[in-house]
Design an enzyme around this catalytic site. Structure first.
Site, short mmCIF file in Angstrom:
data_model
loop_
_atom_site.label_atom_id
_atom_site.label_comp_id
_atom_site.label_asym_id
_atom_site.label_seq_id
_atom_site.Cartn_x
_atom_site.Cartn_y
_atom_site.Cartn_z
N CYS A 153 0.85 -1.19 0.00
CA CYS A 153 0.00 0.00 0.00
C CYS A 153 0.89 1.25 0.00
CB CYS A 153 -0.91 0.00 1.22
SG CYS A 153 -2.05 1.42 1.25
N ASP A 173 0.43 3.79 1.65
CA ASP A 173 0.39 4.39 2.99
C ASP A 173 1.80 4.66 3.53
OD1 ASP A 173 0.17 4.61 5.93
OD2 ASP A 173 -1.92 4.03 5.61
N ARG A 205 2.93 4.82 6.30
CA ARG A 205 3.34 4.07 7.50
C ARG A 205 3.80 2.65 7.21
NH1 ARG A 205 -2.36 5.11 10.25
NH2 ARG A 205 -2.88 4.63 8.09
N HIS A 229 -2.27 -3.99 4.99
CA HIS A 229 -2.09 -3.59 6.39
C HIS A 229 -3.44 -3.28 7.03
CE1 HIS A 229 -2.65 0.88 5.88
NE2 HIS A 229 -2.42 0.54 4.63
N CYS A 270 -6.17 0.00 6.83
CA CYS A 270 -5.91 0.57 5.50
C CYS A 270 -7.06 1.51 5.10
CB CYS A 270 -5.78 -0.55 4.47
SG CYS A 270 -5.39 0.07 2.81
CO CO Z 1 -3.44 1.21 2.99
#
Ligand code: CO
Length: 211
Positions: free
Chosen positions: A42, A44, A46, A98, A101
């Site tokens: 992803c 993302d 993080r 994750h 998400c």
């Molecule tokens: Co995500």
């Protein structure tokens, strides 16, 4: 934040710290890359592949998009997978989702996110396929966590469906395609144990005759 100074200073400190431990690190890496892993994760912020696996540049070939979707009409993703498999000869492909998400949560809601709706429809379809299983769960949080896992499993399955992957499997046992989920809460990766590494891992309707 008015400029990139923080990033540039951070970069200098990072490069210096690596050179201190291994003065030849960048010189060697500049000559070639030989990663053993392809990571599809992803976007993302993080969930950065290298940091969470404790690896350095050179270890992982990476493709990231919103909610780690594997979509077989995505030429960007397919080109990355093709290059990784055919040229870099990676032994492992990891689809990593994750918990928590935002993309999966957005796909679960009935809210429109404009242009992104088309992309999220991939996850909405995973939800539709497993609606009964998801409805049986008690809370929204449990359903979201499960959909994150199902989306990863669907990604592993879709990759297994690619003809040039099946072509590699005919030649040997690689690449192995794994499904992992990362927890933002404790930084740990969980193996979903859905590894695919042979034509028999794929439903008969999705197998190619490759002789
Ligand atoms: Co995500």
């Amino acid at each position: 934040m008015e400029n990139l100074n923080e990033l540039l200073e951070g970069n200098e400190n990072w490069a210096n710290s690596i050179k201190k431990i291994n003065p030849e690190f960048f010189k060697k890496l500049a000559l070639q890359q030989t990663p053993q892993y392809l990571w599809i994760g992803c976007s993302d912020s993080r969930v950065p592949a290298n940091e969470i696996t404790g690896t350095l540049p050179g270890a992982i070939f990476v493709h990231r998009n919103i909610a780690n979707v594997v979509q077989l009409t995505d030429y960007n993703m397919l080109s990355v997978v093709y290059y990784a498999v055919k040229y870099l000869e990676v032994q492992h492909i990891i689809v990593c989702g994750h918990y928590g998400c935002g993309g999966v949560q957005a796909a679960m809601s009935s809210k429109s996110y404009g242009f992104i709706d088309g992309w999220l429809s991939n996850i909405k379809n995973v939800q539709r396929l497993h609606q009964e299983q998801l409805d049986a769960l008690e809370t929204e949080a449990q359903r979201a966590d499960r959909l994150v896992e199902l989306n990863v499993m669907e990604g592993v399955r879709s990759l297994s469906e690619i003809s040039f992957i099946q072509e590699e499997w005919k030649k040997g046992k690689f690449p192995k395609i794994h499904g992992l989920v990362y927890s933002l809460k404790d930084g740990m990766l969980k193996d979903l144990d859905v590894t695919a590494d042979c034509p028999e891992c794929v439903a008969p309707a999705l197998r190619y005759q490759l002789d």
